[in-house]
Design an enzyme around this catalytic site. Structure first.
Site: not given
Ligand code: PLP
Length: 281
Positions: A33, A176, A201
Site C-alpha cells: 500500500y 523506527e 521503511l
Molecule cells: N515507517 C513506517 C513503519 C510507516 O508506516 C511509515 C508511514 O506510514 C513511515 C515509516 C513513514 O513513511 P512516509 O514518510 O513515507 O509516510
C-alpha cells in the site's frame, strides 16, 4: 454524502465498495500500500510514493500494469470526486482473488483499491512515545499491508497514553516508529536517524527532510541510536506523510531535553510545511 472510493477501475460510493472474501489481501495480507498527502489538490511527493509502491510490489512479485502517470490521474480524479482540498489518499494493491492457498496461481489479476480521508496536519506541541520490541518480519522496507507487529506495538503505546511506539531491535537500537520514522538531535545539534536497510521503511518524508537539511546546511547523520541516546538527546521527533514532523518530548515517561519542542525540530517543521505548501505534483 458517502465518500467515493475506487475499486479496480470503478469509482463508487465507499459505503457500497466491496472486496471479495477470497481476496488474498484479506486472507493473507498479501499486498502492498501507499499513503499520499494532498493539499490544495496537489499531491505531495507523488512520484516517490508511487515508485515506492512499485518497488514494494516488485519485492513481493506482484505486477501491476498501470503507469505512474495513469495512477496519478486516477488519484487526482478520486480527490476531485470527493471534493476535498486537503487529506490523504490510501492506495492498496493485493495479489488478486483465488481459492485460499498459500501457493498463488500464476497470472492472478491484482486488485487496486483507493480511498481518501480528509485531514489537516495537526499542530503537535510535543508527544510521548513508548518503546516496544520490534517483533516484525525482516522486510520492513516493503510497505506490506500485513501490519500486525505495528498494530500491536502502537496499541501497547496507546494504552499508556502514548502517541507512538518506538520499536527496538534485538541489539537495543531504535529502528523506527510503528507508523513513522524516528529521529533524535544530539547535544552538538546533529540530527540523527536510522540508516536505510530492510529493518525500516524508507520514508518519503524522511528522504524529503534529508534533502531539506542538505539545502539548509543542517548537519545530519544516518546511523543507529539507542533508547539511552534518545533520553540523553536534546530533541527528538518523528516523520510521516500524514503527520509531517512531530516533536517527541518524552520517551517511556522521561523528558527529552527540556521536555518542550526544541529549536531544530521547530525549524524542520516549518521548512517541511513550507515545502508542502509549494509542492506541486
Ligand atoms: N515507517 C513506517 C513503519 C510507516 O508506516 C511509515 C508511514 O506510514 C513511515 C515509516 C513513514 O513513511 P512516509 O514518510 O513515507 O509516510
Amino acid at each position: 454524502m458517502s465518500r467515493i472510493a475506487y475499486v479496480n477501475g470503478i469509482f463508487m460510493p465507499q459505503d457500497h465498495a466491496m472486496v471479495k472474501m477470497e481476496d488474498r489481501g484479506y486472507q493473507f495480507g498479501d499486498g502492498a500500500y501507499e499513503v499520499i498527502y494532498f493539499k490544495d489538490l496537489h499531491l505531495v511527493d507523488s512520484i516517490p510514493h508511487i515508485e515506492r509502491l512499485y518497488k514494494s510490489l516488485s519485492a513481493i512479485k506482484i505486477q501491476l500494469d498501470i503507469s505512474t502517470q495513469a495512477m496519478i490521474l486516477k488519484i487526482k480524479e478520486l480527490i476531485r470526486q470527493n471534493k476535498y482540498t486537503e487529506g490523504f489518499v490510501y492506495l492498496q494493491v493485493t495479489r488478486g482473488i483465488s481459492p485460499r492457498d498459500h501457493v498463488y496461481p500464476e497470472g492472478l489479476k491484482p486488485v487496486l483499491t483507493m480511498s481518501v480521508r480528509k485531514i489537516t496536519y495537526q499542530h503537535h506541541s510535543g508527544v510521548d512515545v513508548f518503546t516496544e520490541p520490534d517483533l516484525r518480519w525482516q522486510r520492513n522496507d516493503v510497505k506490506s499491508i500485513a501490519l500486525l507487529g505495528n498494530v500491536l506495538a502502537k496499541n501497547a503505546a496507546a494504552q499508556q497514553k502514548g502517541f507512538e511506539a518506538w520499536l527496538v531491535d534485538k541489539d537495543g537500537y531504535i529502528t523506527e516508529a510503528s507508523a513513522a520514522n524516528a529521529w533524535i538531535v544530539d547535544k552538538n545539534k546533529t540530527v540523527i536517524t536510522t540508516p536505510i536497510s530492510n529493518q525500516i521503511l524508507c520514508g518519503i518524508t524522511r528522504q524529503r527532510l534529508l534533502k531539506i537539511m542538505n539545502d539548509n546546511g543542517i548537519k545530519y547523520q544516518e546511523r543507529k541510536f539507542t533508547e539511552t541516546e534518545t533520553r540523553e538527546a536534546s530533541e527528538a521527533f518523528l516523520t510521516s506523510s500524514t503527520k509531517a514532523v512531530v516533536p517527541v518530548c518524552k520517551i517511556n515517561g522521561k523528558k527529552i531535553g527540556t521536555g518542550e519542542p526544541g529549536p531544530i525540530v521547530k525549524q524542520l517543521q516549518n521548512l517541511y510545511l513550507k515545502f508542502v505548501d509549494t509542492a506541486s505534483n
